[in-house]
Design a protein around this motif. Structure first.
Motif, PDB file in Angstrom:
ATOM      1  N   THR A 141      -0.374 -14.292  42.768  1.00  0.00           N
ATOM      2  CA  THR A 141       0.244 -14.378  41.480  1.00  0.00           C
ATOM      3  C   THR A 141      -0.588 -13.780  40.434  1.00  0.00           C
ATOM      4  OG1 THR A 141       1.006 -16.523  41.700  1.00  0.00           O
ATOM      5  CG2 THR A 141       0.977 -15.796  39.464  1.00  0.00           C
ATOM      6  N   ILE A 143      -0.961 -12.584  36.462  1.00  0.00           N
ATOM      7  CA  ILE A 143      -0.457 -12.782  35.016  1.00  0.00           C
ATOM      8  C   ILE A 143      -1.052 -11.882  34.343  1.00  0.00           C
ATOM      9  CG2 ILE A 143      -0.700 -14.705  33.382  1.00  0.00           C
ATOM     10  CD1 ILE A 143      -1.555 -16.681  35.422  1.00  0.00           C
ATOM     11  N   VAL A 150       4.727 -12.062  34.585  1.00  0.00           N
ATOM     12  CA  VAL A 150       4.036 -13.041  35.833  1.00  0.00           C
ATOM     13  C   VAL A 150       4.747 -12.469  37.105  1.00  0.00           C
ATOM     14  CG1 VAL A 150       3.885 -15.041  36.912  1.00  0.00           C
ATOM     15  CG2 VAL A 150       3.504 -14.727  34.407  1.00  0.00           C
ATOM     16  N   PHE A 164       5.482 -18.748  28.937  1.00  0.00           N
ATOM     17  CA  PHE A 164       4.008 -17.492  29.281  1.00  0.00           C
ATOM     18  C   PHE A 164       2.982 -18.071  28.742  1.00  0.00           C
ATOM     19  CE2 PHE A 164       1.298 -14.261  28.713  1.00  0.00           C
ATOM     20  CZ  PHE A 164       1.372 -13.523  30.007  1.00  0.00           C
ATOM     21  N   LEU A 167       1.409 -21.108  30.377  1.00  0.00           N
ATOM     22  CA  LEU A 167       0.677 -20.667  31.884  1.00  0.00           C
ATOM     23  C   LEU A 167      -0.513 -19.922  31.530  1.00  0.00           C
ATOM     24  CD1 LEU A 167       0.706 -20.595  34.730  1.00  0.00           C
ATOM     25  CD2 LEU A 167       2.143 -18.259  34.602  1.00  0.00           C
ATOM     26  N   TRP A 168      -0.445 -19.161  30.475  1.00  0.00           N
ATOM     27  CA  TRP A 168      -1.969 -18.424  30.339  1.00  0.00           C
ATOM     28  C   TRP A 168      -2.899 -19.239  29.826  1.00  0.00           C
ATOM     29  CZ3 TRP A 168      -4.114 -14.232  31.618  1.00  0.00           C
ATOM     30  CH2 TRP A 168      -5.326 -13.533  30.675  1.00  0.00           C
TER      31      TRP A 168
END
Length: 229
Positions: A141, A143, A150, A164, A167-168
């Protein structure tokens, strides 16, 4: 030019109060009173953020949100609900809202939520290339905060703005446990008690979208979440 807030509510008192406080903060405000007008205003005016009531004439707020997200429209959305039931909040978030407020609300809190969403949306646009965080590769993955993208095994995974951001933040603190309150502060940009359900719904959405990824978002019971790479 100051940010444009689209205010969608059919209660004149709510519109008047919200407009007064948003005006004081220097925002431009365009108000409409039904769902059809809201959809038309988004496409015509391209506002920076929308405050959207659920119970609206013609087209309700859920359907407005669903249609915009079906078009991949990125506008940040704060939903207003007159009920404190979890089901209303969860449905709005699952349809693509970034945040919610329960009526009656403190207008200062509304302003703070609007400010946080705008600050987050503008963050990377104001950052020079030399200061912009570099893509982060974790297993299969990638980012990329610059592209706000992603990729899992080379394929782009479509994430909404708030997904996003969450997740970041988790990736930057990978293998560390973060409480829901910490995630609200770091990923949403505010710290309001009682809003942790927002985090839970967005984590659930991320898990669905990252099923093919090497990343796992683990629940730490009684504490919060941890991204394991």
């Amino acid at each position: 030019m100051s940010a444009l807030v689209l205010l969608v509510d059919d209660e004149p008192a709510i519109v008047q109060l919200a407009r007064m406080y948003l005006d004081r903060e220097g925002y431009r405000v365009h108000a409409v009173h039904d769902g059809e007008a809201a959809l038309e205003a988004v496409r015509r005016l391209n506002p920076d953020v929308m405050v959207l009531d659920i119970m609206l004439p013609k087209v309700d707020g859920y359907e407005v949100c669903r249609r915009l997200r079906a078009e991949d429209h990125p506008i940040p959305i704060i939903m207003l609900t007159a009920r404190d039931d979890d089901i209303d909040k969860i449905l709005g978030l699952e349809l693509g809202a970034d945040d919610y407020l329960t009526k009656p609300f403190n207008p200062r809190e509304l302003v703070a939520r609007v400010r946080a969403l705008l600050r987050r949306s503008e963050r990377w646009g104001r950052t020079g290339d030399e200061e912009r965080p570099q893509p982060l590769r974790l297993g299969n993955t990638v980012i990329d905060p610059g592209a706000r993208e992603v990729r899992v095994a080379g394929e782009v995974v479509p994430l909404r703005t708030q997904e996003f951001e969450l997740l970041w933040v988790l990736a930057q603190h990978r293998n560390m446990v973060l409480s829901r309150e910490q995630l609200l502060r770091l990923a949403w940009g505010y710290d309001f008690a009682g809003q942790t359900r927002t985090v839970d719904v967005h984590v659930a959405q991320l898990r669905k979208k990252l099923r093919g990824s090497d990343l796992r978002i683990e629940t730490v019971t009684g504490v919060g979440y941890k991204l394991v790479a």
